[in-house]
Design a protein around this motif. Structure first.
Motif, PDB file in Angstrom:
ATOM      1  N   THR A  89      -9.947   5.878  -1.579  1.00 20.05           N
ATOM      2  CA  THR A  89     -11.453   5.837  -0.985  1.00 20.05           C
ATOM      3  C   THR A  89     -11.737   4.499  -0.717  1.00 20.05           C
ATOM      4  OG1 THR A  89     -11.776   7.540  -2.606  1.00 20.05           O
ATOM      5  CG2 THR A  89     -13.578   7.142  -1.278  1.00 20.05           C
ATOM      6  N   MET A  90     -11.359   3.532  -1.373  1.00 14.98           N
ATOM      7  CA  MET A  90     -11.856   2.095  -1.305  1.00 14.98           C
ATOM      8  C   MET A  90     -11.399   1.694   0.022  1.00 14.98           C
ATOM      9  SD  MET A  90     -13.470  -0.108  -2.625  1.00 14.98           S
ATOM     10  CE  MET A  90     -13.803  -0.736  -4.335  1.00 14.98           C
ATOM     11  N   LEU A  91      -9.884   1.816   0.314  1.00 13.85           N
ATOM     12  CA  LEU A  91      -9.238   1.282   1.481  1.00 13.85           C
ATOM     13  C   LEU A  91      -9.553   2.301   2.567  1.00 13.85           C
ATOM     14  CD1 LEU A  91      -5.557   1.070   0.397  1.00 13.85           C
ATOM     15  CD2 LEU A  91      -7.144  -0.565   0.517  1.00 13.85           C
ATOM     16  N   ASP A  92     -10.100   3.511   2.756  1.00 11.02           N
ATOM     17  CA  ASP A  92     -10.284   4.195   3.900  1.00 11.02           C
ATOM     18  C   ASP A  92     -11.827   3.711   4.374  1.00 11.02           C
ATOM     19  OD1 ASP A  92      -7.910   4.974   3.969  1.00 11.02           O
ATOM     20  OD2 ASP A  92      -8.423   6.861   3.061  1.00 11.02           O
ATOM     21  N   SER A  93     -12.768   3.881   3.356  1.00 15.82           N
ATOM     22  CA  SER A  93     -14.102   3.659   3.346  1.00 15.82           C
ATOM     23  C   SER A  93     -14.625   2.672   2.672  1.00 15.82           C
ATOM     24  CB  SER A  93     -14.700   5.048   3.617  1.00 15.82           C
ATOM     25  OG  SER A  93     -14.449   5.806   2.566  1.00 15.82           O
ATOM     26  N   PRO A  94     -14.476   1.375   2.638  1.00 15.10           N
ATOM     27  CA  PRO A  94     -15.323   0.513   1.783  1.00 15.10           C
ATOM     28  C   PRO A  94     -17.148   0.600   2.091  1.00 15.10           C
ATOM     29  CG  PRO A  94     -14.233  -0.650   3.331  1.00 15.10           C
ATOM     30  CD  PRO A  94     -13.645   0.766   3.571  1.00 15.10           C
ATOM     31  N   GLN A  95     -17.766   0.663   0.999  1.00 12.67           N
ATOM     32  CA  GLN A  95     -19.059   0.815   1.288  1.00 12.67           C
ATOM     33  C   GLN A  95     -19.796  -0.347   1.618  1.00 12.67           C
ATOM     34  OE1 GLN A  95     -20.643   4.021   1.450  1.00 12.67           O
ATOM     35  NE2 GLN A  95     -18.329   4.383   1.440  1.00 12.67           N
ATOM     36  N   GLU A  96     -19.669  -1.427   0.792  1.00  7.57           N
ATOM     37  CA  GLU A  96     -20.612  -2.796   0.846  1.00  7.57           C
ATOM     38  C   GLU A  96     -19.742  -3.514   2.019  1.00  7.57           C
ATOM     39  OE1 GLU A  96     -22.934  -3.293  -1.057  1.00  7.57           O
ATOM     40  OE2 GLU A  96     -22.800  -1.306  -2.079  1.00  7.57           O
ATOM     41  N   GLU A  97     -20.849  -4.544   2.375  1.00  6.58           N
ATOM     42  CA  GLU A  97     -20.643  -5.443   3.373  1.00  6.58           C
ATOM     43  C   GLU A  97     -19.438  -6.430   3.172  1.00  6.58           C
ATOM     44  OE1 GLU A  97     -21.293  -6.122   6.670  1.00  6.58           O
ATOM     45  OE2 GLU A  97     -22.081  -3.995   6.446  1.00  6.58           O
ATOM     46  N   TYR A 117      -4.871  -4.854 -13.365  1.00  4.14           N
ATOM     47  CA  TYR A 117      -4.279  -5.705 -12.641  1.00  4.14           C
ATOM     48  C   TYR A 117      -5.219  -6.382 -11.781  1.00  4.14           C
ATOM     49  CZ  TYR A 117      -0.194  -6.576  -9.838  1.00  4.14           C
ATOM     50  OH  TYR A 117       0.776  -7.414  -9.068  1.00  4.14           O
ATOM     51  N   ILE A 118      -5.120  -7.857 -12.157  1.00  3.93           N
ATOM     52  CA  ILE A 118      -5.944  -8.664 -11.535  1.00  3.93           C
ATOM     53  C   ILE A 118      -4.996  -9.619 -10.449  1.00  3.93           C
ATOM     54  CG2 ILE A 118      -7.348 -10.723 -11.695  1.00  3.93           C
ATOM     55  CD1 ILE A 118      -7.287 -10.072 -14.861  1.00  3.93           C
ATOM     56  N   THR A 119      -5.976  -9.517  -9.170  1.00  2.65           N
ATOM     57  CA  THR A 119      -5.015  -9.935  -7.963  1.00  2.65           C
ATOM     58  C   THR A 119      -6.175 -10.435  -6.902  1.00  2.65           C
ATOM     59  OG1 THR A 119      -3.368  -9.954  -6.389  1.00  2.65           O
ATOM     60  CG2 THR A 119      -4.456  -7.923  -7.090  1.00  2.65           C
ATOM     61  N   HIS A 120      -5.886 -11.196  -6.118  1.00  2.00           N
ATOM     62  CA  HIS A 120      -6.671 -11.523  -4.834  1.00  2.00           C
ATOM     63  C   HIS A 120      -6.117 -10.812  -3.586  1.00  2.00           C
ATOM     64  CE1 HIS A 120      -4.282 -15.069  -4.742  1.00  2.00           C
ATOM     65  NE2 HIS A 120      -4.356 -14.707  -3.407  1.00  2.00           N
ATOM     66  N   ASP A 121      -4.815 -10.364  -3.946  1.00  2.00           N
ATOM     67  CA  ASP A 121      -4.078  -9.493  -2.693  1.00  2.00           C
ATOM     68  C   ASP A 121      -4.641  -8.439  -2.516  1.00  2.00           C
ATOM     69  OD1 ASP A 121      -2.486  -8.804  -0.825  1.00  2.00           O
ATOM     70  OD2 ASP A 121      -0.939 -10.291  -1.491  1.00  2.00           O
ATOM     71  N   LEU A 122      -5.144  -7.865  -1.672  1.00  2.00           N
ATOM     72  CA  LEU A 122      -5.557  -6.529  -1.281  1.00  2.00           C
ATOM     73  C   LEU A 122      -4.482  -5.731  -1.288  1.00  2.00           C
ATOM     74  CD1 LEU A 122      -8.474  -7.393   0.947  1.00  2.00           C
ATOM     75  CD2 LEU A 122      -8.573  -6.748  -1.333  1.00  2.00           C
ATOM     76  N   SER A 125       9.073  -6.855   4.016  1.00  2.00           N
ATOM     77  CA  SER A 125       8.677  -6.917   2.411  1.00  2.00           C
ATOM     78  C   SER A 125       7.317  -7.458   2.106  1.00  2.00           C
ATOM     79  CB  SER A 125       9.543  -8.037   1.725  1.00  2.00           C
ATOM     80  OG  SER A 125      10.950  -7.786   1.776  1.00  2.00           O
ATOM     81  N   VAL A 126       6.708  -7.545   3.318  1.00  2.00           N
ATOM     82  CA  VAL A 126       5.238  -7.936   3.348  1.00  2.00           C
ATOM     83  C   VAL A 126       4.393  -6.786   3.110  1.00  2.00           C
ATOM     84  CG1 VAL A 126       3.316  -9.000   4.537  1.00  2.00           C
ATOM     85  CG2 VAL A 126       5.676  -9.889   4.990  1.00  2.00           C
ATOM     86  N   PRO A 127       3.608  -6.911   1.818  1.00  2.00           N
ATOM     87  CA  PRO A 127       2.752  -5.603   1.419  1.00  2.00           C
ATOM     88  C   PRO A 127       1.711  -5.334   2.718  1.00  2.00           C
ATOM     89  CG  PRO A 127       2.965  -7.266  -0.395  1.00  2.00           C
ATOM     90  CD  PRO A 127       3.464  -7.915   0.925  1.00  2.00           C
ATOM     91  N   GLU A 128       1.824  -3.999   2.613  1.00  2.00           N
ATOM     92  CA  GLU A 128       0.580  -3.562   3.608  1.00  2.00           C
ATOM     93  C   GLU A 128      -0.357  -2.921   3.098  1.00  2.00           C
ATOM     94  OE1 GLU A 128       2.740  -1.601   6.784  1.00  2.00           O
ATOM     95  OE2 GLU A 128       4.083  -3.383   7.376  1.00  2.00           O
ATOM     96  N   MET A 129      -1.503  -2.698   3.675  1.00  2.31           N
ATOM     97  CA  MET A 129      -2.858  -2.086   2.997  1.00  2.31           C
ATOM     98  C   MET A 129      -2.625  -0.526   2.778  1.00  2.31           C
ATOM     99  SD  MET A 129      -5.040  -4.477   2.209  1.00  2.31           S
ATOM    100  CE  MET A 129      -6.702  -3.818   2.810  1.00  2.31           C
ATOM    101  N   ASP A 130      -1.401  -0.056   3.016  1.00  5.88           N
ATOM    102  CA  ASP A 130      -1.344   1.447   2.720  1.00  5.88           C
ATOM    103  C   ASP A 130      -0.927   1.705   1.395  1.00  5.88           C
ATOM    104  OD1 ASP A 130      -0.221   4.013   2.640  1.00  5.88           O
ATOM    105  OD2 ASP A 130       1.334   3.759   4.018  1.00  5.88           O
ATOM    106  N   PRO A 131      -1.545   2.558   0.592  1.00  5.46           N
ATOM    107  CA  PRO A 131      -0.963   2.790  -0.753  1.00  5.46           C
ATOM    108  C   PRO A 131       0.251   3.518  -0.871  1.00  5.46           C
ATOM    109  CG  PRO A 131      -3.196   4.163  -0.346  1.00  5.46           C
ATOM    110  CD  PRO A 131      -2.584   3.298   0.828  1.00  5.46           C
ATOM    111  N   ASP A 132       0.688   3.897  -0.040  1.00  2.00           N
ATOM    112  CA  ASP A 132       2.235   4.629  -0.092  1.00  2.00           C
ATOM    113  C   ASP A 132       3.150   3.573   0.443  1.00  2.00           C
ATOM    114  OD1 ASP A 132       1.124   7.006  -1.070  1.00  2.00           O
ATOM    115  OD2 ASP A 132       0.449   7.531   1.242  1.00  2.00           O
TER     116      ASP A 132
END
Lengths: 552, 353
Positions: A245-253, A214-219, A522-529
């Protein structure tokens, strides 16, 4: 379960080169990717990060002017880089499918939707034509398209964008592929439609245990769809982790900066003094294209130094309202006042000074800048036209403007628009508007064609300019994150009417008009659920249809 | 069997083997097909057919050689930007450029190059070629070679002027129609439909017999006939441009129609218009030649390729190729220009901006 978890696609050390000025330049520098059966991998990054190129490479395909120069792509035990083109062609469509960004542009407009569905299964002798049609109808039903028995027999222009995108997803499933590549499938859709398509894609991928990229620029979107997320930057992998993991604790700047984009907020301004004459005021404006009425009784004020965001789905009349203000579409009734003075309805009857005061910034910087003119000419023309500047004065003014939009004058003075990046082009568009020295600027979806990081830069720039020059903005957008970032007041439009208007803070706290609520939720939020919860909350399978019922 | 035939087949078969050895599929197929075809043709037509095949292959190879070396020459002498464009040019385009440049030189320096004047009688009628007259004499004893050189000047100059006038009128009106729209667009559009509904050659004959056959009338009449085609093209091209946001921005700025046409629309419409210019030039050129052939074009004794074909047409029944020389001059120019136009269309379609 062993079969379910087996590796389907394995890309190792993939290098891709693109041809620029007769030289091969590497655009993807050694990316690894592993995809198991039934797994959804999200690829995110800015434009130019190589997302689509990698997506296509997963089918063993390189665009014109590109070539796969190194690495291996192994699909289900088959090495794609060394497979002859004829075998690859059979593989694509039957075992790997691709869903493009714009379904409207990807369907052949002169064939019925269902005929395009049956083409691949019939050609690869997987199903007979009639069987395949029944299968299509079944899939349309599962994707909750309205009138599944009949919708396939329409032509692509006879169904809406969201339905077409779902039909395209169905088409991708027609041969029951092992892998589907979704290339920004919802980017061109409204938020309310986007939810339908997202839910449909997620269901169908689940039901058939299909693997997907799934390719997108929308997180926020990728958070709903993907099991794992891979972040790309300029053809390099930044990091990969499972979604939570990615959403909670991203590693890179870089990943952190992507995550932080949505946090930009303009400084809260004091509410405008109602007794002060607004810069622009629409009073009971009606407008029509021919006999079709597109605006009804539109009234709102924009005060100096304030931003009014006009929000709505496509077709809600927000851009038409802007056309009325600029005089491109004279209203059928009602007036437009500028600083208390009634403006002539058509731009042709307005004075040079009236034209100068209201400027416009367009969505597509590509079509908004004349490709055959140099930057100095593009920015200089309004300054020369309105201010009668010439020679050294003009050059000084252009330099000033380029400074204002944070571009180095010496570097950009002589360039053509084609030599600029998307964000830089949009900045030039802003400079052209500023060159007229206006008091009021209409921003028509200025950030929707840009990457999030770049868009944030543009929003910050607009905010700074507003404070420096005391500009009034009319900000047309369908992206509520942008509204949250920059607006002082919000006007919600639907079907050519104003549903609700008020200060931003009030608008983002319920309760509201049902449509505003629907739009906001309807605006997507950064919560996977988020998507799952939302669908449960609404208690419906098909959110879009429910929304429509809701209004009628 | 003579040495020529043995050499001929030996060379073809040898070349096929070399191509096959180096795994050059296309070259091998071409050469070997030619070998097989030569067997059949040689059996039917004998040695003379093989000679003409050799001559044709030689001509093509020579043209390719000229085109290749001319392209290299241009790459060296042109400034950086032009050299970059030329490097990607196909051989056909550089061949076209070469021919056109030769024609232009012939036209410009006609009095210097031509040994005799265009109306000067220097020999007996239909004199065969000799040292003095390279291509022999025509029906009045004038030097054929000199007349061909002068013909380049007259026919090409006239066509160029005509096409330029047609372009000026067509582009201005077409873009005006596109930018203004409304009744002006409708009016011009229907007017053009009316003019285009009359077959061009018949219309030209009609107008020329009304107004006479002076040179300036000829130019104006043909320009008038071709204006509608240019109008339609420029209106269509401009129609795609005027819907762009930057035109809207310019309109909202309050720019006048003339600024819109010349500064905003025209620079973006240049590529297809220039390509069409080449093509239109060919049509005009052929119409002038055709009118001259019918006796209504350029009047004698002025040399002109069209009328030269007509005047010497009787010779064809004696197996002489003299009347074909001006015809070949016309054909070569038309083909060359089309080569260039194809290339330019490719360039304009492939441009990244």
């Amino acid at each position: 379960m062993a079969r379910e978890k087996s590796v389907l696609l394995e890309i190792k050390d993939l290098h891709i080169e693109g041809r620029v000025d007769e030289k091969w330049i590497e655009i993807v520098h050694g990316v690894d990717l592993t995809l198991h059966r039934g797994e959804v991998l999200g690829l995110i990054g800015e434009s130019g990060a190589g997302k689509s190129t990698i997506g296509l490479a997963a089918m063993g395909f390189a665009r014109d002017g590109c070539r796969i120069s190194g690495g291996s792509i192994e699909f289900d035990g088959m090495e794609l880089t060394s497979t002859p083109e004829s075998d690859l062609r059979v593989l694509r469509g039957s075992r790997i499918a691709y869903v493009a960004q714009s379904a409207a542009a990807s369907f052949n407009p002169s064939h019925k939707i269902i005929d395009q569905y049956t083409e691949a299964p019939v050609q690869y002798r997987i199903r007979k034509r009639m069987e395949s049609q029944e299968d299509a109808i079944e899939l349309y039903r599962r994707l909750r398209l309205p009138n599944p028995d009949e919708i396939g027999f329409r032509y692509p222009h006879q169904v809406s964008g969201g339905q077409l995108q779902r039909a395209m997803t169905a088409m991708a499933m027609s041969c029951r592929p092992d892998l589907i590549i979704f290339d920004e499938p919802t980017t061109a859709l409204d938020v309310t439609t986007q939810i339908e398509v997202l839910a449909a894609i997620r269901d169908i991928v689940d039901q058939f245990n299909t693997a997907a990229i799934y390719i997108t620029h929308d997180l926020a979107v990728v958070a709903q769809m993907a099991d794992t997320i891979k972040v790309l930057l300029k053809g390099d992998e930044v990091e990969q982790a499972d979604t939570r993991t990615m959403l909670d604790s991203p590693q890179e700047e870089y990943t952190k900066s992507l995550w932080a984009v949505r946090s930009f907020r303009s400084a809260q301004k004091t509410p405008a003094d109602p007794s002060e004459t607004p810069v622009v005021s629409m009073k009971n404006v009606d407008a029509a294209y021919g006999d079709i009425k597109v605006l009804e009784d539109i009234s709102f004020d924009i005060h100096s130094g304030r931003t009014v965001a006009v929000v709505g789905e496509s077709g809600s009349g927000k851009s038409t309202a802007a056309r009325c203000i600029t005089g491109l579409l004279p209203p059928t009734s009602g007036t437009i006042e500028f600083k208390g003075e009634v403006l002539p309805a058509s731009y042709k009857d307005r004075t040079k000074d009236q034209l100068r005061q209201a400027q416009m910034i367009y969505q597509m910087a590509d079509t908004a800048l004349n490709p055959k003119k140099r930057i100095s000419e593009i920015i200089g023309r309004p300054a020369a036209f309105y201010g009668n500047l010439k020679g050294a004065d003009l050059k000084k003014r252009v330099d000033e403007l380029l400074d204002l939009i944070e571009l180095e004058p010496r570097q950009f003075y002589e360039r053509f628009p084609a030599e600029l990046s998307g964000g830089q082009k949009q900045r030039i568009g802003i400079a052209r508007a500023l060159a007229a020295d206006p008091t009021f600027i209409i921003c028509d979806e200025v950030t929707s064609a840009l990457d999030q990081l770049v868009a944030e830069g543009i929003l910050r720039l607009l905010d700074n300019l507003q404070q420096e020059l005391n500009l009034a903005y009319m900000f047309i957008t369908h992206d509520l994150a942008t509204v949250r970032a920059i607006a002082d007041e919000v006007v919600v439009m639907k079907d050519g009417r104003i549903i609700e208007k008020g200060p931003k803070d009030e608008m983002f706290t319920p309760p509201h008009d049902p449509y505003t609520d629907l739009l906001l939720s309807s605006v997507p939020e950064m919560d996977p659920d988020w998507l799952t919860t939302l669908l449960e909350e609404r208690g419906v399978d098909n959110v879009g249809e429910a929304a429509r019922d809701h209004q009628s | 069997m003579n040495y020529f035939i043995i050499g001929y087949y030996a060379m073809l078969i040898g070349a096929s083997c070399v191509a096959a050895y180096f795994k050059n599929r296309q070259a091998f197929l071409l050469i070997f097909t030619l070998t097989l075809v030569s067997f059949v043709m040689g059996l039917i037509g004998g040695e003379s057919v093989l000679w003409s095949v050799t001559v044709a292959a030689g001509l093509i190879a020579a043209s390719a050689g000229i085109a290749y070396s001319f392209r290299e020459f241009l790459i060296i002498i042109l400034p950086k930007q032009g050299a970059k464009t030329m490097r990607t040019a196909p051989l056909t385009a550089s061949f076209g450029l070469f021919v056109v440049i030769i024609y232009v030189i012939a036209a410009v320096f006609a009095p210097v190059i031509a040994p005799f004047g265009q109306a000067e009688v220097v020999g007996t009628s239909f004199a065969p070629p000799d040292d003095k007259m390279l291509l022999g004499a025509d029906q009045l004893g004038r030097d054929m070679f000199s007349r061909i050189i002068y013909g380049a000047r007259n026919t090409m100059g006239l066509s160029l002027m005509t096409t330029a006038i047609a372009y000026l009128m067509g582009c201005v009106l077409g873009m005006l129609a596109a930018v203004r729209g409304g009744w002006l667009d409708q009016f011009l559009g229907r007017l053009v439909d009316v003019i285009m509904s009359i077959p061009s050659l018949i219309f030209a004959l009609l107008l020329l017999s009304i107004f006479g056959t002076q040179l300036y009338i000829l130019v104006l009449v043909i320009a008038f006939i071709y204006t509608p085609y240019v109008f339609r093209l420029s209106r269509a091209v401009a129609g795609n441009i005027v819907v762009m946001d930057y035109i809207e921005a310019a309109r909202l700025r309050g720019e006048g129609t003339w600024h819109l046409i010349t500064r905003e629309v025209l620079p973006n419409a240049m590529a297809p218009l220039v390509a069409e210019f080449g093509l239109r030039f060919c049509f005009v050129f052929l119409l002038v030649a055709g009118l001259s052939f019918l006796g209504l074009g350029i009047q004698p004794p002025t040399a002109d390729w069209g009328s030269m074909v007509r005047e010497n047409a009787t010779l064809i029944s004696f197996g002489e190729i003299t009347p074909l020389i001006p015809a070949a001059a016309i054909a070569l120019l038309t083909v060359s220009i089309n080569f260039i136009v194809d290339w330019m269309l490719y360039l304009s379609a492939g441009l990244k901006d």
